[in-house]
Scaffold this motif. Sequence first.
Motif, PDB file in Angstrom:
ATOM      1  N   ALA A  95     -70.339 -11.837  -8.464  1.00 47.55           N
ATOM      2  CA  ALA A  95     -70.849 -11.068  -7.329  1.00 47.55           C
ATOM      3  C   ALA A  95     -69.893 -11.137  -6.139  1.00 47.55           C
ATOM      4  N   THR A  96     -69.065 -12.187  -6.091  1.00 44.14           N
ATOM      5  CA  THR A  96     -68.165 -12.371  -4.955  1.00 44.14           C
ATOM      6  C   THR A  96     -66.725 -11.949  -5.236  1.00 44.14           C
ATOM      7  N   ASP A  97     -66.343 -11.846  -6.520  1.00 45.05           N
ATOM      8  CA  ASP A  97     -64.978 -11.466  -6.884  1.00 45.05           C
ATOM      9  C   ASP A  97     -65.042 -10.621  -8.154  1.00 45.05           C
ATOM     10  N   ARG A  98     -64.892  -9.321  -8.015  1.00 44.04           N
ATOM     11  CA  ARG A  98     -65.040  -8.400  -9.144  1.00 44.04           C
ATOM     12  C   ARG A  98     -64.023  -8.670 -10.257  1.00 44.04           C
ATOM     13  N   ARG A  99     -62.921  -9.362  -9.956  1.00 48.32           N
ATOM     14  CA  ARG A  99     -61.910  -9.670 -10.974  1.00 48.32           C
ATOM     15  C   ARG A  99     -62.317 -10.860 -11.831  1.00 48.32           C
ATOM     16  N   ALA A 100     -63.183 -11.704 -11.294  1.00 53.06           N
ATOM     17  CA  ALA A 100     -63.571 -12.941 -11.987  1.00 53.06           C
ATOM     18  C   ALA A 100     -64.767 -12.703 -12.900  1.00 53.06           C
ATOM     19  N   ARG A 101     -64.779 -13.411 -14.003  1.00 52.09           N
ATOM     20  CA  ARG A 101     -65.890 -13.359 -14.952  1.00 52.09           C
ATOM     21  C   ARG A 101     -66.615 -14.699 -14.915  1.00 52.09           C
ATOM     22  N   ILE A 102     -67.909 -14.618 -14.695  1.00 49.62           N
ATOM     23  CA  ILE A 102     -68.767 -15.804 -14.705  1.00 49.62           C
ATOM     24  C   ILE A 102     -69.311 -15.945 -16.119  1.00 49.62           C
ATOM     25  N   ILE A 103     -69.339 -17.172 -16.610  1.00 53.00           N
ATOM     26  CA  ILE A 103     -69.878 -17.429 -17.943  1.00 53.00           C
ATOM     27  C   ILE A 103     -71.326 -17.863 -17.787  1.00 53.00           C
ATOM     28  N   VAL A 104     -72.214 -17.079 -18.369  1.00 58.33           N
ATOM     29  CA  VAL A 104     -73.650 -17.337 -18.263  1.00 58.33           C
ATOM     30  C   VAL A 104     -74.179 -17.719 -19.643  1.00 58.33           C
ATOM     31  N   VAL A 105     -74.881 -18.836 -19.697  1.00 55.02           N
ATOM     32  CA  VAL A 105     -75.458 -19.306 -20.953  1.00 55.02           C
ATOM     33  C   VAL A 105     -76.738 -18.523 -21.224  1.00 55.02           C
ATOM     34  N   THR A 106     -76.860 -17.995 -22.431  1.00 55.95           N
ATOM     35  CA  THR A 106     -78.049 -17.231 -22.818  1.00 55.95           C
ATOM     36  C   THR A 106     -79.194 -18.192 -23.160  1.00 55.95           C
ATOM     37  N   GLU A 107     -80.362 -17.633 -23.392  1.00 52.90           N
ATOM     38  CA  GLU A 107     -81.511 -18.440 -23.807  1.00 52.90           C
ATOM     39  C   GLU A 107     -81.199 -19.178 -25.108  1.00 52.90           C
ATOM     40  N   LEU A 108     -80.603 -18.482 -26.076  1.00 55.10           N
ATOM     41  CA  LEU A 108     -80.209 -19.126 -27.327  1.00 55.10           C
ATOM     42  C   LEU A 108     -79.181 -20.231 -27.055  1.00 55.10           C
ATOM     43  N   GLY A 109     -78.255 -19.970 -26.157  1.00 51.79           N
ATOM     44  CA  GLY A 109     -77.254 -20.969 -25.791  1.00 51.79           C
ATOM     45  C   GLY A 109     -77.883 -22.215 -25.190  1.00 51.79           C
ATOM     46  N   ARG A 110     -78.931 -22.037 -24.375  1.00 50.45           N
ATOM     47  CA  ARG A 110     -79.625 -23.196 -23.793  1.00 50.45           C
ATOM     48  C   ARG A 110     -80.317 -24.023 -24.881  1.00 50.45           C
ATOM     49  N   LYS A 111     -80.887 -23.339 -25.867  1.00 44.54           N
ATOM     50  CA  LYS A 111     -81.544 -24.053 -26.970  1.00 44.54           C
ATOM     51  C   LYS A 111     -80.521 -24.823 -27.810  1.00 44.54           C
ATOM     52  N   VAL A 112     -79.409 -24.167 -28.123  1.00 46.56           N
ATOM     53  CA  VAL A 112     -78.352 -24.825 -28.910  1.00 46.56           C
ATOM     54  C   VAL A 112     -77.785 -25.999 -28.123  1.00 46.56           C
ATOM     55  N   HIS A 113     -77.576 -25.802 -26.825  1.00 43.42           N
ATOM     56  CA  HIS A 113     -77.051 -26.893 -25.991  1.00 43.42           C
ATOM     57  C   HIS A 113     -78.002 -28.083 -25.972  1.00 43.42           C
ATOM     58  N   ALA A 114     -79.303 -27.840 -25.868  1.00 38.01           N
ATOM     59  CA  ALA A 114     -80.278 -28.933 -25.864  1.00 38.01           C
ATOM     60  C   ALA A 114     -80.209 -29.704 -27.181  1.00 38.01           C
ATOM     61  N   SER A 115     -80.102 -28.990 -28.276  1.00 36.68           N
ATOM     62  CA  SER A 115     -79.970 -29.649 -29.584  1.00 36.68           C
ATOM     63  C   SER A 115     -78.659 -30.413 -29.675  1.00 36.68           C
ATOM     64  N   ALA A 116     -77.586 -29.821 -29.146  1.00 31.93           N
ATOM     65  CA  ALA A 116     -76.273 -30.475 -29.169  1.00 31.93           C
ATOM     66  C   ALA A 116     -76.295 -31.768 -28.357  1.00 31.93           C
ATOM     67  N   LYS A 117     -76.968 -31.742 -27.217  1.00 33.67           N
ATOM     68  CA  LYS A 117     -77.083 -32.966 -26.401  1.00 33.67           C
ATOM     69  C   LYS A 117     -77.762 -34.069 -27.187  1.00 33.67           C
ATOM     70  N   ASP A 118     -78.796 -33.715 -27.938  1.00 33.18           N
ATOM     71  CA  ASP A 118     -79.500 -34.702 -28.762  1.00 33.18           C
ATOM     72  C   ASP A 118     -78.577 -35.259 -29.843  1.00 33.18           C
ATOM     73  N   VAL A 119     -77.801 -34.386 -30.476  1.00 31.79           N
ATOM     74  CA  VAL A 119     -76.863 -34.817 -31.522  1.00 31.79           C
ATOM     75  C   VAL A 119     -75.823 -35.764 -30.938  1.00 31.79           C
ATOM     76  N   VAL A 120     -75.224 -35.374 -29.824  1.00 31.02           N
ATOM     77  CA  VAL A 120     -74.183 -36.190 -29.191  1.00 31.02           C
ATOM     78  C   VAL A 120     -74.755 -37.543 -28.766  1.00 31.02           C
ATOM     79  N   SER A 121     -75.931 -37.542 -28.173  1.00 28.29           N
ATOM     80  CA  SER A 121     -76.560 -38.810 -27.767  1.00 28.29           C
ATOM     81  C   SER A 121     -76.816 -39.709 -28.974  1.00 28.29           C
ATOM     82  N   ARG A 122     -77.312 -39.116 -30.057  1.00 34.89           N
ATOM     83  CA  ARG A 122     -77.591 -39.898 -31.259  1.00 34.89           C
ATOM     84  C   ARG A 122     -76.317 -40.517 -31.822  1.00 34.89           C
TER      85      ARG A 122
END
Length: 148
Positions: free
Chosen positions: A78-105
Amino acid sequence: MDLSFLLSHASHVLSTELTAELAGLGITPRASCVLSAAQAGERTQIQLAEICELDKTTMVVTIDELEKAGLVERQTSATDRRARIIVVTELGRKVHASAKDVVSRVHEDVLAALPDGEREGFVAGLTRLVEGRLSTPVACQRPPRRRM
């Protein structure tokens, strides 16, 4: 004792185990790092590359893979039209939560190989080294290649 070998070997074996465990979620440790950093706030690819210590080319490939899997989206800043912001999708949040559990284990399992009284000291000492004396590589003509 060869400290370089010990640290390198431990890092390689741990990275290999994390790679194998995270494969079940369809991601790599590098992708897990990017997902984690992207969830923390509005960040560009360049900022994420710095946080995850990835070169630009590796970062682009990683984001391409995450985007193809539906885990992130590139959005115009929104502040720099040349820049791309990386936004995590709902599926990405679910995968990340599972990944955190795997890494912690995996981390807990690795540290369980040490006697109770040594675990906290080991992590504290390693953290102190990484945040202090070993925080920044020295300049050299032919730097070693990082495994990741």
